[in-house]
Structures are given as structure tokens and as C-alpha cells.
Scaffold this active site. Structure first.
Site, PDB file in Angstrom:
ATOM      1  N   LYS A  88       0.798  -1.227   0.000  1.00 17.98           N
ATOM      2  CA  LYS A  88       0.000   0.000   0.000  1.00 17.98           C
ATOM      3  C   LYS A  88       0.833   1.281   0.000  1.00 17.98           C
ATOM      4  CE  LYS A  88      -4.568  -1.358   1.250  1.00 17.98           C
ATOM      5  NZ  LYS A  88      -4.481  -2.805   1.478  1.00 17.98           N
ATOM      6  N   GLU A 110      -9.695   7.627   3.382  1.00 14.39           N
ATOM      7  CA  GLU A 110     -10.627   6.795   4.132  1.00 14.39           C
ATOM      8  C   GLU A 110      -9.943   5.454   4.341  1.00 14.39           C
ATOM      9  OE1 GLU A 110     -10.466   4.326   1.156  1.00 14.39           O
ATOM     10  OE2 GLU A 110     -10.864   6.402   0.666  1.00 14.39           O
ATOM     11  N   SER A 381       1.488  -9.943  -0.910  1.00  9.65           N
ATOM     12  CA  SER A 381       1.168  -8.506  -0.899  1.00  9.65           C
ATOM     13  C   SER A 381       1.439  -7.852   0.449  1.00  9.65           C
ATOM     14  CB  SER A 381      -0.293  -8.287  -1.310  1.00  9.65           C
ATOM     15  OG  SER A 381      -1.162  -9.040  -0.488  1.00  9.65           O
TER      16      SER A 381
HETATM   17  C1  LIG Z   1      -5.336  -3.813   1.191  1.00 15.21           C
HETATM   18  C2  LIG Z   1      -4.632  -5.093   0.923  1.00 15.21           C
HETATM   19  C3  LIG Z   1      -4.984  -5.916  -0.160  1.00 15.21           C
HETATM   20  C4  LIG Z   1      -6.145  -5.656  -1.059  1.00 15.21           C
HETATM   21  O1  LIG Z   1      -6.065  -4.465  -1.782  1.00 15.21           O
HETATM   22  P1  LIG Z   1      -5.858  -4.453  -3.356  1.00 15.21           P
HETATM   23  O2  LIG Z   1      -6.176  -3.070  -3.759  1.00 15.21           O
HETATM   24  O3  LIG Z   1      -6.816  -5.455  -3.927  1.00 15.21           O
HETATM   25  O4  LIG Z   1      -4.455  -4.827  -3.603  1.00 15.21           O
HETATM   26  C5  LIG Z   1      -4.229  -7.057  -0.395  1.00 15.21           C
HETATM   27  N1  LIG Z   1      -3.198  -7.395   0.405  1.00 15.21           N
HETATM   28  C6  LIG Z   1      -2.841  -6.638   1.462  1.00 15.21           C
HETATM   29  C7  LIG Z   1      -1.698  -7.070   2.306  1.00 15.21           C
HETATM   30  C8  LIG Z   1      -3.540  -5.461   1.758  1.00 15.21           C
HETATM   31  O5  LIG Z   1      -3.173  -4.722   2.818  1.00 15.21           O
END
Ligand SMILES: *Cc1c(COP(=O)(O)O)cnc(C)c1O
Length: 415
Positions: A88, A110, A381
Site C-alpha cells: 500500500k 478513508e 502482498s
Molecule cells: C489492502 C490489501 C490488499 C487488497 O487491496 P488491493 O487493492 O486489492 O491490492 C491485499 N493485500 C494486502 C496485504 C492489503 O493490505
């Protein structure tokens, strides 16, 4: 697909109140000048800050024990190692820096689970910008550590008490604030959603994931991957990972959504026990953009569900929806149990505790590795520290494959 018109086939666009159009147009202009044309060296400064503050590039790691298990080459893109513990920051830092170049002196955002709010607060502290984060009252109560993190970084967290007190209401409040303060304020949207230019712009800030991963896979595996997988909520880590692979015809792209507890929808109650927008949603307008959404017969947005808060969103990025319709991206889903099993498996086999969001992609690989070819690239992610409480609760009463004995945790008082 063109990003200049803001249309991705029939999806995308700018469905916003008149009062927001000046802000949207100003942002569109800034996106084109600074991001697309690198005016005043904007992108150079962005990349430098991602390196110095964020710790980029993140590693691409061969997962040795998963590779053995699946008789394939499994590579993990380690976005969990980015500062803040998830992808993020790429977007938050990009947008806050862009706001500075635009001469704005206030940031609003938000947040639902608090991950985007936390990333935005970090970027604002780093760049010396005041930051206000709207958050549903119910989410504030559920996500106390993230509220504290934001405040530690100097952000103001404003509770939203209308409606159910969750992300949907927080987004409406932030839009209202933006419309009233367009002169000096920038609204940092947290995924590839919202009106143009947000979906294209957020993708371009997240694109660094695939720029690195494509090169790193070529170096380590000697060629491009056969398949690339990642989780999809709004779809920002998804588009970030896919962006540089879209033109590689030999590479299969998989967006793994949250199947929740079931794919069945209770229309009468307006509840979807999943967040599988691409698999089960229908076309509609949400947050200023035409896309696939979870809605009932009257067009009311349904309450969605996932064991991972970050995937729990009733819409999805318009470009990702279009790529799925074009059969360039395959939308699949993994339920809560499969994600929990994926979480425990990566923790035990590789020594990496992944975010529950990322664990969905790992769950898909477990069940379908035979269809994924020889070189498999999976995005981690984010890291799972934020999910420990949830995992402890959710694993205890279920029979999750590969999980440690949860009774021992109980008898020792948790930890
Ligand atoms: C917020 C988040 C997501 C989902 O958000 P996308 O916009 O779909 O990438 C996925 N993995 C993690 C670790 C997150 O914090």
C-alpha cells in the site's frame, strides 16, 4: 487499454457530483504532467523515495519447500518486506508526493481495516503533510492497533458514525470533505477504484511491483513465469503485479478473490458471504466508476464478507474487470478456509507469515498447481502480523489443514 479517456471498455469513467469535477480535472492534469510525462522529475523523486524510505526493490525469493511440494519453480514477490508491511505504501507515497507537487497542503483518506490509512499517515509524516483519515466507528473498534499507528504518525482519525459505520460510509464522508475543500485538499484513494484518473494513476504507482518482478524472474528463472497470481480486493496489488505482464501472451494471469464462507448470495437480506466481485458481481456504478459490483436486484450495495478485511470490498477496479471480460485475466476465488490453510502453510514451510489477503493466492496454488506450469510467480502482498488475532480466533474452531494445535495456545493464555 487507454488510460487517457478513463474508459476500460465499458468500465471506468467519472460518475461524480458536479462539485467534484474541478478537483477531478485538476488531478487528471497533474497525473498526465507529473506521472506520465515526469515533469519536474516527479517520477525520479518518487522512485528515489520508494528506495530510501520504502526499502525498494523488494526481493523475489525462490520458495524452496513450496517448489518441492508442487514439483515446480515457485517464486514469491516479497511486498511484505516493503516499509509498512504491504504494497500500500507504493500508492500512498505516490499520491501524497503528487499532492505536494500540485501545491495542496492537506491530505484526506478513508480506511476500512486501517491498512490504507496507516500507509497514508506514514507517507504524510515522511513528507510533512497534515493528514485526516475517516474511519467507520465499527472499524475503529475492530482495528485499534491501526488507529494507534495512524495517530503515532501524527494523523487525525475521524470516526464516521452514520449507517453501519464501515468503509462504505467512510468513503462517502471523505468524498463530501473533498468536495468542500477542493482548493487545498487531495483525497488519497487506496486502490485502483474511484473515478478517472484514480484507477490508472494508482496502477501506475503500483506498477513498480511488476517492473521489478518481471526482471527478477528473468534473472532467477532464466525466463518469464508461466503463471502470475495474486489476491484481488479493489485490485491495486493485482494491477501493480499484472501491468508489465499484460502484453506477454505466454504468461497466464490469475486474480484470486475472497470466496468467503460461500459463493451463494442472500438477495433478500442484501448480504454476500464473500467478496468475489469478479466471479459473482454484476455491472453497476460504485464510488464514481462503472465496474463489477456486489449489488441486489434493486441496485443496493450488498454487505460483503471475507476473513481478510483487506479483500472485503463490494467493488473492483474497472481495468481489472475489463481484463477479465477480455479473458486476459482469469478470475478465481478461494474461501476463508483455503486462505487460512495457505496462511499456516507458508508460515510453516517457508518461515513467512503472510497477510490473510495474500494467503488467498497461496491457497489457489495449493489446489491448482498442476495447471499453473513450471514457473509460478505469487505476490505476497503483505505480512500477517496484523492478522494474528483473527487467525487465532478463526483457526480454533475449525479444522484447518496444517494448522498448529490451537488448544495449546488457549491453555497458555494465548501466547
Ligand atoms: C489492502 C490489501 C490488499 C487488497 O487491496 P488491493 O487493492 O486489492 O491490492 C491485499 N493485500 C494486502 C496485504 C492489503 O493490505
Amino acid at each position: 487499454m487507454s488510460s487517457h479517456t478513463g474508459k476500460f471498455d465499458e468500465y471506468g469513467g467519472q460518475y461524480v457530483p458536479e462539485a467534484l469535477m474541478p478537483a477531478i480535472e485538476e488531478l487528471e492534469d497533474a497525473y498526465e504532467r507529473y506521472v506520465l510525462d515526469n515533469e519536474d522529475g516527479f517520477m525520479d523523486e518518487f522512485r528515489q523515495r520508494l528506495a530510501d524510505f520504502g526499502g525498494r526493490p523488494t526481493p523475489l525469493q525462490r520458495a524452496d519447500r513450496l517448489s518441492e511440494r508442487y514439483d515446480a519453480e515457485v517464486y514469491l514477490k516479497r511486498e511484505d518486506l516493503l516499509h509498512g508491511g504491504a504494497h500500500k505504501l507504493n500508492n500512498a507515497l505516490g499520491q501524497v508526493l503528487l499532492a505536494k507537487y500540485m501545491g495542496k497542503d492537506r491530505i484526506i483518506a478513508e480506511t476500512g481495516a486501517g491498512q490504507h490509512g496507516t500507509a497514508t499517515a506514514m507517507a504524510c509524516a515522511h513528507l510533512g503533510m497534515p493528514c485526516e483519515v475517516y474511519m467507520g466507528r465499527r472499524d475503529i473498534n475492530r482495528q485499534r492497533p491501526n488507529v494507534f499507528r495512524m495517530r503515532l504518525n501524527g494523523a487525525e482519525v475521524t470516526p464516521v458514525t452514520v449507517g453501519r459505520g464501515t468503509l462504505k460510509e467512510a468513503i462517502s464522508e471523505t468524498m463530501r470533505d473533498w468536495a468542500e475543500n477542493v482548493e487545498d485538499t487531495h483525497y488519497v484513494i487506496g486502490s485502483v477504484v474511484g473515478p478517472h484518473p484514480f484507477p490508472a494513476m494508482v496502477r501506475d504507482f503500483q506498477r513498480v511491483i511488476s517492473e521489478e518482478a518481471r526482471e527478477q524472474t528473468r534473472e532467477k528463472a532464466g525466463r518469464l513465469p508461466d503463471s502470475v497470481l495474486t489476491c484481488a480486493g479493489g485490485g491495486s496489488n493485482t494491477m501493480g503485479l499484472f501491468a508489465e505482464f499484460v502484453d506477454d501472451e505466454s504468461v497466464d494471469l490469475y486474480a484470486v478473490e475472497a470466496g468467503g464462507s460461500s459463493l451463494e448470495v442472500d438477495e433478500a437480506e442484501g448480504v454476500a458471504p464473500n467478496s468475489a466481485t469478479l466471479s459473482t458481481g454484476t455491472e453497476g456504478i460504485l464510488h464514481g466508476s462503472r465496474t463489477r459490483i456486489l449489488q441486489d436486484g434493486d441496485g443496493q450495495i450488498m454487505e460483503s464478507h471475507s476473513v481478510s478485511a483487506g479483500l472485503d470490498y463490494a467493488g473492483v477496479g474497472p481495468e481489472l474487470a475489463a481484463l477479465v471480460d477480455r479473458d486476459r485475466v482469469t478470475a478465481v476465488n478461494v474461501g476463508d478456509d483455503g486462505a487460512l490453510a495457505g496462511f499456516h502453510r507458508l508460515s510453516q514451510l517457508e518461515g513467512i507469515i503472510p497477510a490473510l489477503e495474500s494467503a488467498h493466492a497461496l491457497g489457489y496454488v495449493e489446489d491448482h498447481h498442476e495447471e499453473l506450469g513450471e514457473v509460478i510467480l505469487v505476490n505476497v502482498s503483505g505480512r500477517g502480523d496484523k492478522d494474528l488475532e483473527t487467525v487465532l480466533e478463526e483457526t480454533h474452531d475449525r479444522d484447518i489443514e496444517g494448522a498448529p494445535d490451537m488448544d495449546t495456545f488457549e491453555s497458555t493464555g494465548g501466547f
